[in-house]
Scaffold this motif. Structure first.
Motif, PDB file in Angstrom:
ATOM      1  N   CYS A 163      49.197  31.871  47.194  1.00 37.57           N
ATOM      2  CA  CYS A 163      48.356  32.947  47.102  1.00 37.57           C
ATOM      3  C   CYS A 163      46.875  32.395  46.663  1.00 37.57           C
ATOM      4  O   CYS A 163      46.989  31.124  45.933  1.00 37.57           O
ATOM      5  N   HIS A 164      45.894  33.021  46.443  1.00 30.07           N
ATOM      6  CA  HIS A 164      44.551  32.537  45.864  1.00 30.07           C
ATOM      7  C   HIS A 164      44.228  33.593  44.849  1.00 30.07           C
ATOM      8  O   HIS A 164      43.804  34.707  45.316  1.00 30.07           O
ATOM      9  N   PHE A 165      43.905  33.244  43.591  1.00 28.86           N
ATOM     10  CA  PHE A 165      43.416  33.997  42.770  1.00 28.86           C
ATOM     11  C   PHE A 165      42.219  33.687  42.032  1.00 28.86           C
ATOM     12  O   PHE A 165      42.069  32.192  41.574  1.00 28.86           O
ATOM     13  N   ASN A 166      40.894  34.250  42.080  1.00 30.00           N
ATOM     14  CA  ASN A 166      39.928  33.917  41.524  1.00 30.00           C
ATOM     15  C   ASN A 166      39.292  35.265  40.571  1.00 30.00           C
ATOM     16  O   ASN A 166      38.683  35.920  41.119  1.00 30.00           O
ATOM     17  N   ALA A 167      39.955  34.963  39.363  1.00 34.55           N
ATOM     18  CA  ALA A 167      39.727  36.254  38.412  1.00 34.55           C
ATOM     19  C   ALA A 167      38.817  35.752  37.478  1.00 34.55           C
ATOM     20  O   ALA A 167      38.671  34.677  36.767  1.00 34.55           O
ATOM     21  N   HIS A 168      38.010  36.871  36.821  1.00 29.00           N
ATOM     22  CA  HIS A 168      37.082  36.614  35.814  1.00 29.00           C
ATOM     23  C   HIS A 168      37.717  36.728  34.238  1.00 29.00           C
ATOM     24  O   HIS A 168      37.540  35.789  33.513  1.00 29.00           O
ATOM     25  N   SER A 169      39.014  37.041  34.082  1.00 29.43           N
ATOM     26  CA  SER A 169      39.729  37.042  33.080  1.00 29.43           C
ATOM     27  C   SER A 169      41.017  36.528  33.244  1.00 29.43           C
ATOM     28  O   SER A 169      41.266  35.257  32.700  1.00 29.43           O
ATOM     29  N   GLN A 170      41.852  37.072  33.794  1.00 27.10           N
ATOM     30  CA  GLN A 170      43.342  36.317  34.197  1.00 27.10           C
ATOM     31  C   GLN A 170      43.695  36.488  35.725  1.00 27.10           C
ATOM     32  O   GLN A 170      43.779  37.713  35.991  1.00 27.10           O
ATOM     33  N   GLY A 171      44.174  35.585  36.349  1.00 26.06           N
ATOM     34  CA  GLY A 171      44.690  35.665  37.660  1.00 26.06           C
ATOM     35  C   GLY A 171      46.025  36.685  37.766  1.00 26.06           C
ATOM     36  O   GLY A 171      46.136  37.585  38.555  1.00 26.06           O
ATOM     37  N   LEU A 172      46.772  36.052  36.920  1.00 17.50           N
ATOM     38  CA  LEU A 172      48.223  36.892  36.503  1.00 17.50           C
ATOM     39  C   LEU A 172      48.254  36.939  35.031  1.00 17.50           C
ATOM     40  O   LEU A 172      48.259  36.194  34.356  1.00 17.50           O
ATOM     41  N   SER A 173      48.522  38.445  34.674  1.00 12.23           N
ATOM     42  CA  SER A 173      48.515  38.609  33.310  1.00 12.23           C
ATOM     43  C   SER A 173      49.687  39.537  33.074  1.00 12.23           C
ATOM     44  O   SER A 173      49.784  40.742  33.354  1.00 12.23           O
ATOM     45  N   PHE A 174      50.653  38.953  32.368  1.00 14.22           N
ATOM     46  CA  PHE A 174      51.929  39.862  32.196  1.00 14.22           C
ATOM     47  C   PHE A 174      52.078  40.023  30.549  1.00 14.22           C
ATOM     48  O   PHE A 174      52.463  39.105  29.804  1.00 14.22           O
ATOM     49  N   ASN A 175      51.927  41.323  30.229  1.00 10.22           N
ATOM     50  CA  ASN A 175      52.017  41.571  28.712  1.00 10.22           C
ATOM     51  C   ASN A 175      52.982  42.347  28.217  1.00 10.22           C
ATOM     52  O   ASN A 175      52.949  42.786  27.221  1.00 10.22           O
ATOM     53  N   ALA A 176      53.990  42.326  29.150  1.00 12.67           N
ATOM     54  CA  ALA A 176      55.260  43.104  28.800  1.00 12.67           C
ATOM     55  C   ALA A 176      56.546  42.113  29.406  1.00 12.67           C
ATOM     56  O   ALA A 176      56.296  41.602  30.102  1.00 12.67           O
ATOM     57  N   ARG A 177      57.683  42.493  28.602  1.00 14.55           N
ATOM     58  CA  ARG A 177      58.954  41.977  29.224  1.00 14.55           C
ATOM     59  C   ARG A 177      59.039  42.084  30.714  1.00 14.55           C
ATOM     60  O   ARG A 177      59.443  43.114  30.973  1.00 14.55           O
ATOM     61  N   LEU A 178      59.059  40.870  31.536  1.00 15.68           N
ATOM     62  CA  LEU A 178      59.106  40.812  33.008  1.00 15.68           C
ATOM     63  C   LEU A 178      60.130  39.762  33.318  1.00 15.68           C
ATOM     64  O   LEU A 178      59.738  38.539  33.476  1.00 15.68           O
ATOM     65  N   PRO A 179      61.467  39.760  33.296  1.00 11.21           N
ATOM     66  CA  PRO A 179      62.162  38.814  33.696  1.00 11.21           C
ATOM     67  C   PRO A 179      62.064  38.203  35.063  1.00 11.21           C
ATOM     68  O   PRO A 179      61.656  39.090  35.933  1.00 11.21           O
ATOM     69  N   ASN A 180      62.380  36.955  35.419  1.00 18.67           N
ATOM     70  CA  ASN A 180      62.219  36.321  36.473  1.00 18.67           C
ATOM     71  C   ASN A 180      60.648  36.539  37.273  1.00 18.67           C
ATOM     72  O   ASN A 180      60.630  37.097  38.512  1.00 18.67           O
ATOM     73  N   ILE A 181      59.909  35.664  36.527  1.00 23.55           N
ATOM     74  CA  ILE A 181      58.606  35.492  37.149  1.00 23.55           C
ATOM     75  C   ILE A 181      58.792  34.158  38.005  1.00 23.55           C
ATOM     76  O   ILE A 181      59.007  33.156  37.382  1.00 23.55           O
ATOM     77  N   MET A 182      58.180  34.365  39.232  1.00 26.32           N
ATOM     78  CA  MET A 182      58.191  32.934  39.891  1.00 26.32           C
ATOM     79  C   MET A 182      57.073  32.901  40.762  1.00 26.32           C
ATOM     80  O   MET A 182      56.463  33.652  41.538  1.00 26.32           O
ATOM     81  N   VAL A 183      56.223  31.945  40.345  1.00 26.78           N
ATOM     82  CA  VAL A 183      54.995  31.493  41.157  1.00 26.78           C
ATOM     83  C   VAL A 183      54.774  30.048  41.601  1.00 26.78           C
ATOM     84  O   VAL A 183      55.201  29.149  40.772  1.00 26.78           O
ATOM     85  N   SER A 184      54.578  29.982  42.843  1.00 21.48           N
ATOM     86  CA  SER A 184      54.551  28.688  43.321  1.00 21.48           C
ATOM     87  C   SER A 184      53.591  28.519  44.425  1.00 21.48           C
ATOM     88  O   SER A 184      53.202  29.512  45.282  1.00 21.48           O
ATOM     89  N   GLN A 185      53.050  27.412  44.671  1.00 15.55           N
ATOM     90  CA  GLN A 185      52.154  27.005  45.552  1.00 15.55           C
ATOM     91  C   GLN A 185      50.957  27.870  45.860  1.00 15.55           C
ATOM     92  O   GLN A 185      50.159  28.084  46.696  1.00 15.55           O
ATOM     93  N   CYS A 186      50.340  28.158  44.523  1.00 14.88           N
ATOM     94  CA  CYS A 186      49.148  29.075  44.495  1.00 14.88           C
ATOM     95  C   CYS A 186      48.058  28.382  44.162  1.00 14.88           C
ATOM     96  O   CYS A 186      47.982  27.433  43.194  1.00 14.88           O
ATOM     97  N   LEU A 187      46.558  29.066  44.241  1.00  9.56           N
ATOM     98  CA  LEU A 187      45.735  28.505  43.976  1.00  9.56           C
ATOM     99  C   LEU A 187      45.079  29.478  42.802  1.00  9.56           C
ATOM    100  O   LEU A 187      44.686  30.376  43.056  1.00  9.56           O
ATOM    101  N   PHE A 188      44.547  28.907  41.620  1.00  9.07           N
ATOM    102  CA  PHE A 188      43.975  29.715  40.650  1.00  9.07           C
ATOM    103  C   PHE A 188      42.451  28.955  40.299  1.00  9.07           C
ATOM    104  O   PHE A 188      42.568  27.617  39.962  1.00  9.07           O
ATOM    105  N   ILE A 189      41.531  29.808  40.677  1.00  6.94           N
ATOM    106  CA  ILE A 189      40.079  29.222  40.003  1.00  6.94           C
ATOM    107  C   ILE A 189      39.865  30.165  38.802  1.00  6.94           C
ATOM    108  O   ILE A 189      39.785  31.055  39.049  1.00  6.94           O
ATOM    109  N   VAL A 190      39.608  28.970  37.784  1.00  5.56           N
ATOM    110  CA  VAL A 190      39.712  29.861  36.703  1.00  5.56           C
ATOM    111  C   VAL A 190      38.149  29.895  36.113  1.00  5.56           C
ATOM    112  O   VAL A 190      37.466  28.680  35.988  1.00  5.56           O
ATOM    113  N   GLN A 191      37.695  31.021  35.611  1.00  8.98           N
ATOM    114  CA  GLN A 191      36.375  31.302  34.987  1.00  8.98           C
ATOM    115  C   GLN A 191      36.445  31.208  33.590  1.00  8.98           C
ATOM    116  O   GLN A 191      37.480  30.674  32.787  1.00  8.98           O
ATOM    117  N   ALA A 192      35.159  30.724  33.283  1.00  8.00           N
ATOM    118  CA  ALA A 192      35.023  30.419  31.668  1.00  8.00           C
ATOM    119  C   ALA A 192      35.326  31.644  30.851  1.00  8.00           C
ATOM    120  O   ALA A 192      35.074  32.741  31.215  1.00  8.00           O
TER     121      ALA A 192
END
Length: 317
Positions: A163-192
């Protein structure tokens, strides 16, 4: 809006949902008021080749407050869905897909394939769900690509691949217990001032083989941020991180993060590890060794190996 009976399904294909309002109403609501005793055992609903936008076009003045709302509905496949918010470089209003449930029942299995979420506050907002997967999706001009609030419950298994994430704040934002997070082969463009991946209340996660790039120069960006430890363990490996202020930030409240085999270039700080309870192999001292029984002149013996030439990183225990 439709209330689905338990073990029923719906299918939407090739439909454009358009609005002449600004940030009001939900285009499509799927809900089930029944308590799901075995939610994974049931038919599949489909939203395919559908567009959600304003009547004045893509990224215009008009847009939906929410594209699709799924409440306690199971087994929903989103394929080639396009949800677009208002004009501008970034949006702080509108959301693509909202997923929730009830205190006594919640939905499972939400698959997104080849979907676009552009110019929205939240691409996907998850309040309650088990089994959310993304493959070959794009989230551009959003504040948050995927957002899980601190109040979220009944969470398990999230995966994103290619996947491609170009987010102003956070591409993926997990703020609660979420077991089994798997992220692979993704592109993140990170803003200031932003982050590619943020995880707190950590449980089980694997962040492997992704790339993180800066949109501008060093401007307080973070590639991966690991915050409050809750349970178990996670691994961060094989990622390529370039041009960020901080590549990987393990905050003081983090634990049991295993970091190895990542590559960095032109970062202000490659890895900021503020906890003594993580294993960060990428920060280990470099030693030079041969296994010959005789050390070279000036060699330093550590165990059965001898310091000579070349560079090998090892962990000393």
């Amino acid at each position: 809006t439709g209330n689905l009976a338990e073990y029923s399904s719906v299918h939407f294909r090739g439909i454009s949902f358009v609005t002449t309002t600004v940030n009001t109403s939900t285009a499509l609501v799927l809900s089930c008021t029944n308590i799901n005793t075995n939610p994974a055992n049931g038919p599949t609903s489909t939203i395919e080749d559908c567009t959600f936008r304003g009547y004045d076009g893509y990224a215009g003045t008009w847009y939906w407050a929410t594209g699709v709302s799924c409440i306690n509905v199971n087994n929903v496949n989103f394929t080639n869905v396009n949800i677009c918010g208002p004009a501008g470089s970034w949006s702080t209003t509108g959301q693509g897909v909202f997923i929730d449930g009830y205190s006594t029942s919640h939905g499972v299995v939400y698959n997104f394939q080849g979907c676009n979420f552009n110019y929205l506050n939240y691409g996907i907002y998850i309040s309650q769900a088990e089994g959310v997967t993304l493959n070959q999706c794009n989230m551009v001009g959003v504040s948050y690509g995927v957002y899980v609030p601190s109040s979220a419950t009944h969470l398990d298994q999230f995966s994103a691949t290619s996947c491609h994430f170009n987010a102003h704040s956070q591409g993926l934002s997990f703020n609660a217990r979420l077991p089994n997070i798997m992220v692979s082969q993704c592109l993140f463009i990170v803003q200031a001032g932003g982050a590619g991946i943020f995880i707190t209340q950590t449980s089980i996660y694997a962040l492997i083989g992704n790339t993180f790039n800066a949109d501008t120069g060093l401007s307080s960006q973070n590639g991966i941020v690991i915050s409050v430890f809750l349970e178990l363990t996670g691994t961060i490996s094989g990622n390529v991180i370039t041009g960020l202020q901080t590549g990987i930030w393990l905050q003081s409240t983090s634990q049991n993060a295993h970091v190895a085999g990542n590559e960095f270039a032109a970062c202000g700080t490659n890895i900021l590890n503020q906890s003594t309870k993580n294993d960060v192999f990428d920060l280990l001292t470099s030693y030079n060794f041969v296994s010959d029984a005789t050390a070279a002149t000036g060699g330093v013996q550590i165990g059965g190996l001898y310091h000579t030439s070349g560079t090998v990183k090892v962990r000393l225990v």
